[in-house]
Scaffold this active site. Structure first.
Site, PDB file in Angstrom:
ATOM      1  N   GLY A  11       0.785  -1.234   0.000  1.00  0.00           N
ATOM      2  CA  GLY A  11       0.000   0.000   0.000  1.00  0.00           C
ATOM      3  C   GLY A  11       0.816   1.283   0.000  1.00  0.00           C
ATOM      4  O   GLY A  11       0.330   2.328   0.417  1.00  0.00           O
ATOM      5  N   SER A  12       2.044   1.212  -0.511  1.00  0.00           N
ATOM      6  CA  SER A  12       2.846   2.443  -0.510  1.00  0.00           C
ATOM      7  C   SER A  12       2.268   3.488  -1.471  1.00  0.00           C
ATOM      8  O   SER A  12       2.349   4.687  -1.216  1.00  0.00           O
ATOM      9  CB  SER A  12       4.314   2.147  -0.827  1.00  0.00           C
ATOM     10  OG  SER A  12       4.484   1.749  -2.158  1.00  0.00           O
ATOM     11  N   ASN A  13       1.682   3.024  -2.568  1.00  0.00           N
ATOM     12  CA  ASN A  13       1.027   3.981  -3.469  1.00  0.00           C
ATOM     13  C   ASN A  13      -0.228   4.578  -2.832  1.00  0.00           C
ATOM     14  O   ASN A  13      -0.493   5.770  -2.983  1.00  0.00           O
ATOM     15  CB  ASN A  13       0.671   3.304  -4.800  1.00  0.00           C
ATOM     16  CG  ASN A  13       1.859   3.235  -5.736  1.00  0.00           C
ATOM     17  OD1 ASN A  13       2.208   4.209  -6.388  1.00  0.00           O
ATOM     18  ND2 ASN A  13       2.508   2.077  -5.779  1.00  0.00           N
ATOM     19  N   MET A  89      -4.205  -7.127  -6.736  1.00  0.00           N
ATOM     20  CA  MET A  89      -3.720  -8.263  -7.525  1.00  0.00           C
ATOM     21  C   MET A  89      -4.857  -9.160  -8.030  1.00  0.00           C
ATOM     22  O   MET A  89      -4.823 -10.377  -7.857  1.00  0.00           O
ATOM     23  CB  MET A  89      -2.736  -9.092  -6.686  1.00  0.00           C
ATOM     24  CG  MET A  89      -1.559  -8.294  -6.159  1.00  0.00           C
ATOM     25  SD  MET A  89      -0.577  -7.577  -7.493  1.00  0.00           S
ATOM     26  CE  MET A  89       0.252  -9.060  -8.059  1.00  0.00           C
ATOM     27  N   ARG A  90      -5.825  -8.544  -8.655  1.00  0.00           N
ATOM     28  CA  ARG A  90      -7.006  -9.290  -9.052  1.00  0.00           C
ATOM     29  C   ARG A  90      -7.623  -8.588 -10.262  1.00  0.00           C
ATOM     30  O   ARG A  90      -7.630  -7.358 -10.327  1.00  0.00           O
ATOM     31  CB  ARG A  90      -7.977  -9.218  -7.859  1.00  0.00           C
ATOM     32  CG  ARG A  90      -8.979 -10.284  -7.732  1.00  0.00           C
ATOM     33  CD  ARG A  90      -9.611 -10.199  -6.346  1.00  0.00           C
ATOM     34  NE  ARG A  90      -8.777 -10.852  -5.346  1.00  0.00           N
ATOM     35  CZ  ARG A  90      -8.662 -12.166  -5.212  1.00  0.00           C
ATOM     36  NH1 ARG A  90      -9.337 -12.951  -5.991  1.00  0.00           N
ATOM     37  NH2 ARG A  90      -7.871 -12.686  -4.295  1.00  0.00           N
ATOM     38  N   LEU A  91      -8.147  -9.368 -11.191  1.00  0.00           N
ATOM     39  CA  LEU A  91      -8.830  -8.753 -12.335  1.00  0.00           C
ATOM     40  C   LEU A  91     -10.181  -8.206 -11.881  1.00  0.00           C
ATOM     41  O   LEU A  91     -10.888  -8.845 -11.105  1.00  0.00           O
ATOM     42  CB  LEU A  91      -9.060  -9.781 -13.435  1.00  0.00           C
ATOM     43  CG  LEU A  91      -7.931 -10.034 -14.430  1.00  0.00           C
ATOM     44  CD1 LEU A  91      -8.362 -11.101 -15.431  1.00  0.00           C
ATOM     45  CD2 LEU A  91      -7.536  -8.764 -15.164  1.00  0.00           C
ATOM     46  N   ILE A  92     -10.536  -7.052 -12.391  1.00  0.00           N
ATOM     47  CA  ILE A  92     -11.857  -6.479 -12.098  1.00  0.00           C
ATOM     48  C   ILE A  92     -12.883  -7.182 -12.997  1.00  0.00           C
ATOM     49  O   ILE A  92     -12.668  -7.313 -14.205  1.00  0.00           O
ATOM     50  CB  ILE A  92     -11.848  -4.955 -12.383  1.00  0.00           C
ATOM     51  CG1 ILE A  92     -10.817  -4.237 -11.502  1.00  0.00           C
ATOM     52  CG2 ILE A  92     -13.236  -4.353 -12.185  1.00  0.00           C
ATOM     53  CD1 ILE A  92     -11.129  -4.216 -10.030  1.00  0.00           C
ATOM     54  N   ASN A 106      -5.530   2.160 -13.112  1.00  0.00           N
ATOM     55  CA  ASN A 106      -4.541   1.264 -12.516  1.00  0.00           C
ATOM     56  C   ASN A 106      -3.145   1.810 -12.781  1.00  0.00           C
ATOM     57  O   ASN A 106      -2.927   2.533 -13.745  1.00  0.00           O
ATOM     58  CB  ASN A 106      -4.685  -0.131 -13.155  1.00  0.00           C
ATOM     59  CG  ASN A 106      -3.710  -1.144 -12.584  1.00  0.00           C
ATOM     60  OD1 ASN A 106      -3.484  -1.185 -11.368  1.00  0.00           O
ATOM     61  ND2 ASN A 106      -3.108  -1.955 -13.436  1.00  0.00           N
ATOM     62  N   HIS A 108       0.833   0.388 -13.282  1.00  0.00           N
ATOM     63  CA  HIS A 108       1.549  -0.859 -13.559  1.00  0.00           C
ATOM     64  C   HIS A 108       3.040  -0.557 -13.752  1.00  0.00           C
ATOM     65  O   HIS A 108       3.390   0.391 -14.447  1.00  0.00           O
ATOM     66  CB  HIS A 108       0.963  -1.508 -14.819  1.00  0.00           C
ATOM     67  CG  HIS A 108       1.585  -2.825 -15.131  1.00  0.00           C
ATOM     68  ND1 HIS A 108       1.264  -3.978 -14.446  1.00  0.00           N
ATOM     69  CD2 HIS A 108       2.535  -3.178 -16.032  1.00  0.00           C
ATOM     70  CE1 HIS A 108       1.987  -4.979 -14.920  1.00  0.00           C
ATOM     71  NE2 HIS A 108       2.762  -4.515 -15.885  1.00  0.00           N
TER      72      HIS A 108
HETATM   73  C1  GRF Z   1       3.230  -1.087  -7.591  1.00  0.00           C
HETATM   74  O1  GRF Z   1       4.526  -1.250  -8.078  1.00  0.00           O
HETATM   75  C2  GRF Z   1       2.246  -1.046  -8.720  1.00  0.00           C
HETATM   76  O2  GRF Z   1       2.771  -0.560  -9.907  1.00  0.00           O
HETATM   77  C3  GRF Z   1       1.862  -2.484  -8.897  1.00  0.00           C
HETATM   78  O3  GRF Z   1       1.886  -3.026  -7.614  1.00  0.00           O
HETATM   79  C4  GRF Z   1       2.783  -2.299  -6.795  1.00  0.00           C
HETATM   80  C5  GRF Z   1       2.053  -1.919  -5.535  1.00  0.00           C
HETATM   81  O4  GRF Z   1       2.915  -1.453  -4.547  1.00  0.00           O
HETATM   82  N1  GRF Z   1       0.592  -2.593  -9.564  1.00  0.00           N
HETATM   83  P1  GRF Z   1       2.316  -0.810  -3.215  1.00  0.00           P
HETATM   84  O5  GRF Z   1       1.386  -1.851  -2.609  1.00  0.00           O
HETATM   85  O6  GRF Z   1       1.597   0.434  -3.594  1.00  0.00           O
HETATM   86  O7  GRF Z   1       3.488  -0.564  -2.337  1.00  0.00           O
END
Ligand code: GRF
Length: 199
Positions: A11-13, A89-92, A106, A108
């Site tokens: 969840g860093s993003n 980590m799942r398809l919508i 999203n 990526h």
């Molecule tokens: C990120 O690198 C994003 O691009 C990918 O999953 C990672 C999630 O990292 N889809 P975090 O959970 O936000 O740290």
């Protein structure tokens, strides 16, 4: 505008987006964190940030449809405008796609269409490419296939490791995602033009 962030892992993003909201650089409200993995660190972050979390395990539902219907009800109750996937980590599936058509984004860790799916950073290293990057895109029914909104490239240096490359990519993600969301939610243009190169 109200957003819901979906995450499965660290969840860093999610946190970077929340900090941008707190600092006022992203004019939005995070109404909910949706997490499909009980025990994921993203849930701890939500608690620390004071953001409500829906921790919901697909295994507890008879079908993907039922699982997503439960999420959809929460999102509807909260009047969420935009779904922001951040390491979900799942398809919508069709239930959410139909309800939020064109309103799911999203991030990526590659320059799509290259290296979709899991472990994009490992895929890029294994392929020996000189540059990779980050892509933000609209979500459709495919795996990392929707229309691209923004991308940023990252040079793969000699001797680059998975850890060093991941660090560079995440640093970009954390500034890029809030900026692109601000453009999307509050920008003047319908289409966001965001491209960046980092060395
Ligand atoms: C990120 O690198 C994003 O691009 C990918 O999953 C990672 C999630 O990292 N889809 P975090 O959970 O936000 O740290």
């Amino acid at each position: 505008k109200k957003i819901a962030v979906f995450a499965s892992g660290s969840g860093s993003n999610f946190q970077a987006i929340a900090v941008a909201v707190q600092s006022g650089s992203l004019n939005a409200e995070i109404s909910l964190l949706v997490c499909d993995k009980p025990g994921a660190f993203a849930v701890d972050r939500a608690e620390m940030l004071g953001i409500p979390a829906l921790v919901i395990s697909p295994k507890s539902y008879p079908s993907k449809e039922a699982y997503e219907a439960e999420i959809l009800q929460k999102l509807t109750n909260l009047d969420v405008d935009l779904i922001v996937l951040a390491g979900y980590m799942r398809l919508i599936g069709p239930t959410l796609l139909k309800a939020y058509e064109g309103e799911i984004v999203n991030i990526h860790p590659s320059l799509l269409p290259a290296f979709p799916g899991k472990d994009a950073i490992g895929q890029a290293l294994a392929a020996g490419v000189e540059k990779t990057g980050v892509t933000i895109h609209y979500v459709d029914e495919g795996m990392d296939t929707g229309p691209i909104i923004a991308s940023a490239s990252v040079k793969v240096e000699a001797g680059e490791t998975r850890e060093s490359l991941q660090k560079k990519i995440q640093r970009i993600e954390h500034s890029m995602y809030p900026e692109v969301l601000e453009e999307l939610l509050n920008g003047e243009e319908e289409a966001v033009q965001w491209e960046k190169s980092v060395h």
